[in-house]
Design a protein around this motif. Structure first.
Motif, PDB file in Angstrom:
ATOM      1  N   HIS A  65     -43.827  18.511  -6.648  1.00 55.10           N
ATOM      2  CA  HIS A  65     -44.944  17.645  -6.291  1.00 55.10           C
ATOM      3  C   HIS A  65     -45.842  18.408  -5.325  1.00 55.10           C
ATOM      4  CE1 HIS A  65     -42.045  13.979  -6.910  1.00 55.10           C
ATOM      5  NE2 HIS A  65     -42.079  14.797  -7.948  1.00 55.10           N
ATOM      6  N   ILE A  66     -47.074  18.641  -5.736  1.00 57.66           N
ATOM      7  CA  ILE A  66     -48.020  19.414  -4.943  1.00 57.66           C
ATOM      8  C   ILE A  66     -49.148  18.467  -4.539  1.00 57.66           C
ATOM      9  CG2 ILE A  66     -49.455  21.483  -4.899  1.00 57.66           C
ATOM     10  CD1 ILE A  66     -46.473  22.036  -5.511  1.00 57.66           C
ATOM     11  N   HIS A  67     -49.265  18.191  -3.243  1.00 58.92           N
ATOM     12  CA  HIS A  67     -50.233  17.221  -2.741  1.00 58.92           C
ATOM     13  C   HIS A  67     -51.429  17.936  -2.123  1.00 58.92           C
ATOM     14  CE1 HIS A  67     -46.583  14.343  -2.287  1.00 58.92           C
ATOM     15  NE2 HIS A  67     -46.971  14.471  -3.547  1.00 58.92           N
ATOM     16  N   PHE A  68     -52.490  18.035  -2.907  1.00 60.94           N
ATOM     17  CA  PHE A  68     -53.735  18.638  -2.426  1.00 60.94           C
ATOM     18  C   PHE A  68     -54.447  17.686  -1.480  1.00 60.94           C
ATOM     19  CE2 PHE A  68     -52.844  20.375  -6.628  1.00 60.94           C
ATOM     20  CZ  PHE A  68     -52.709  21.703  -6.303  1.00 60.94           C
ATOM     21  N   ASP A  69     -54.245  16.390  -1.685  1.00 58.92           N
ATOM     22  CA  ASP A  69     -54.820  15.368  -0.813  1.00 58.92           C
ATOM     23  C   ASP A  69     -53.697  14.441  -0.363  1.00 58.92           C
ATOM     24  OD1 ASP A  69     -56.140  13.362   0.518  1.00 58.92           O
ATOM     25  OD2 ASP A  69     -57.561  12.928  -1.104  1.00 58.92           O
ATOM     26  N   PRO A  70     -52.963  14.845   0.686  1.00 53.50           N
ATOM     27  CA  PRO A  70     -51.845  14.029   1.155  1.00 53.50           C
ATOM     28  C   PRO A  70     -52.257  12.649   1.655  1.00 53.50           C
ATOM     29  CG  PRO A  70     -51.784  16.215   2.146  1.00 53.50           C
ATOM     30  CD  PRO A  70     -53.085  16.095   1.425  1.00 53.50           C
ATOM     31  N   LEU A  71     -53.546  12.432   1.932  1.00 49.93           N
ATOM     32  CA  LEU A  71     -54.029  11.157   2.447  1.00 49.93           C
ATOM     33  C   LEU A  71     -54.359  10.163   1.336  1.00 49.93           C
ATOM     34  CD1 LEU A  71     -56.405  12.592   5.198  1.00 49.93           C
ATOM     35  CD2 LEU A  71     -53.986  11.969   5.398  1.00 49.93           C
ATOM     36  N   ARG A 177     -59.838  13.807   5.927  1.00 51.31           N
ATOM     37  CA  ARG A 177     -59.902  12.640   6.820  1.00 51.31           C
ATOM     38  C   ARG A 177     -61.305  12.036   6.809  1.00 51.31           C
ATOM     39  NH1 ARG A 177     -56.835  16.108   9.621  1.00 51.31           N
ATOM     40  NH2 ARG A 177     -54.673  15.520   9.903  1.00 51.31           N
ATOM     41  N   LYS A 178     -62.317  12.891   6.898  1.00 48.45           N
ATOM     42  CA  LYS A 178     -63.708  12.418   6.869  1.00 48.45           C
ATOM     43  C   LYS A 178     -64.031  11.761   5.540  1.00 48.45           C
ATOM     44  CE  LYS A 178     -65.470  15.784  10.173  1.00 48.45           C
ATOM     45  NZ  LYS A 178     -66.285  17.000  10.355  1.00 48.45           N
ATOM     46  N   MET A 179     -63.586  12.373   4.454  1.00 44.41           N
ATOM     47  CA  MET A 179     -63.854  11.821   3.122  1.00 44.41           C
ATOM     48  C   MET A 179     -63.215  10.433   2.969  1.00 44.41           C
ATOM     49  SD  MET A 179     -62.814  13.376  -0.591  1.00 44.41           S
ATOM     50  CE  MET A 179     -61.086  12.881  -0.453  1.00 44.41           C
ATOM     51  N   HIS A 180     -61.969  10.295   3.435  1.00 46.07           N
ATOM     52  CA  HIS A 180     -61.274   9.016   3.309  1.00 46.07           C
ATOM     53  C   HIS A 180     -61.835   7.968   4.261  1.00 46.07           C
ATOM     54  CE1 HIS A 180     -58.204   9.950   0.337  1.00 46.07           C
ATOM     55  NE2 HIS A 180     -58.123  11.147   0.889  1.00 46.07           N
ATOM     56  N   ALA A 182     -65.071   7.790   5.157  1.00 50.68           N
ATOM     57  CA  ALA A 182     -66.465   7.493   4.796  1.00 50.68           C
ATOM     58  C   ALA A 182     -66.638   6.118   4.149  1.00 50.68           C
ATOM     59  CB  ALA A 182     -67.027   8.596   3.898  1.00 50.68           C
ATOM     60  N   PRO A 183     -65.864   5.726   3.144  1.00 49.60           N
ATOM     61  CA  PRO A 183     -66.077   4.398   2.535  1.00 49.60           C
ATOM     62  C   PRO A 183     -65.846   3.254   3.534  1.00 49.60           C
ATOM     63  CG  PRO A 183     -64.735   5.768   1.098  1.00 49.60           C
ATOM     64  CD  PRO A 183     -64.888   6.494   2.411  1.00 49.60           C
ATOM     65  N   ALA A 184     -64.908   3.429   4.461  1.00 45.32           N
ATOM     66  CA  ALA A 184     -64.621   2.384   5.445  1.00 45.32           C
ATOM     67  C   ALA A 184     -65.768   2.212   6.421  1.00 45.32           C
ATOM     68  CB  ALA A 184     -63.330   2.710   6.189  1.00 45.32           C
ATOM     69  N   ALA A 185     -66.564   3.256   6.632  1.00 45.96           N
ATOM     70  CA  ALA A 185     -67.664   3.202   7.587  1.00 45.96           C
ATOM     71  C   ALA A 185     -68.865   2.458   7.044  1.00 45.96           C
ATOM     72  CB  ALA A 185     -68.058   4.630   7.985  1.00 45.96           C
ATOM     73  N   LYS A 186     -68.920   2.197   5.752  1.00 49.28           N
ATOM     74  CA  LYS A 186     -70.094   1.532   5.140  1.00 49.28           C
ATOM     75  C   LYS A 186     -70.131   0.069   5.416  1.00 49.28           C
ATOM     76  CE  LYS A 186     -70.787   4.865   1.511  1.00 49.28           C
ATOM     77  NZ  LYS A 186     -70.865   5.127   0.100  1.00 49.28           N
TER      78      LYS A 186
END
Length: 186
Positions: A65-71, A177-180, A182-186
């Protein structure tokens, strides 16, 4: 003689059709085979060049299992549910693989990767990667183009890891972290 020629002409299209497209990459890593083997078959090794997080159980059927986006949510982290298919210590490992989450049609299928290690001089290892099992059309063409680029980067990171040390995933994780967030900040 005519029958032989006719048979060959009729068989030629079947032979061409049977040829599958594949991605083949190669690099020379400045490390002995045992060190390169550990890079591919341990959690610490994978996280040193491939992705910031991994679950590794180096046995046939074991987790790769390779997690490029662990978040990300489970199932969207990268190669979440991949498995080792075969391992021949210090020589070969293979695993199944899927497309990135951005290509859901192709992601629902699996392709196969074979990595081979060859001793060059006791201090260096030739690593070959063969990725096959591609479908045709639709997202398969996009997935193939994606991995044709991506595997070159993975092998370059493997080489760099053994030249100058493990990848520092700090900036990558900060971008995630910023990418994840971003939607919450809208």
């Amino acid at each position: 003689m005519r029958l032989v020629l006719l048979s060959l002409l009729l068989a030629a299209p079947a032979f061409v059709f049977a040829q599958q497209r594949a991605i083949d990459k190669e690099t020379i890593v400045p490390a002995p085979v045992a060190e390169v083997w550990r890079s591919w078959t341990t959690k610490t090794g994978i996280e040193s060049f491939f992705a910031p997080q991994a679950e590794i159980d180096a046995r046939p059927g074991g987790a790769f299992h390779i997690h490029f986006d662990p978040l990300a949510q489970p199932g969207m982290k990268g190669a979440d549910d991949m498995r080792f298919m075969a391992l021949q210590p210090m020589t070969m490992l293979s695993f199944d693989w899927n497309a990135p989450p951005s290509l859901p049609e192709a992601r629902g299928q699996r392709t196969f990767v074979i990595v081979r290690l060859h001793d060059v001089d006791g201090r260096s290892t030739r690593v070959t990667l063969h990725h096959t099992g591609w479908g045709d059309g639709g997202e398969w063409d996009k997935a193939y183009a994606y991995f044709d680029r991506a595997w070159g980067n993975v092998l370059a990171n493997l080489k760099k890891r053994h030249e100058s040390g493990p990848v520092d995933w700090t900036d990558w994780m900060e971008q995630l972290r910023k990418m994840h967030a971003a939607p919450a900040a809208k």
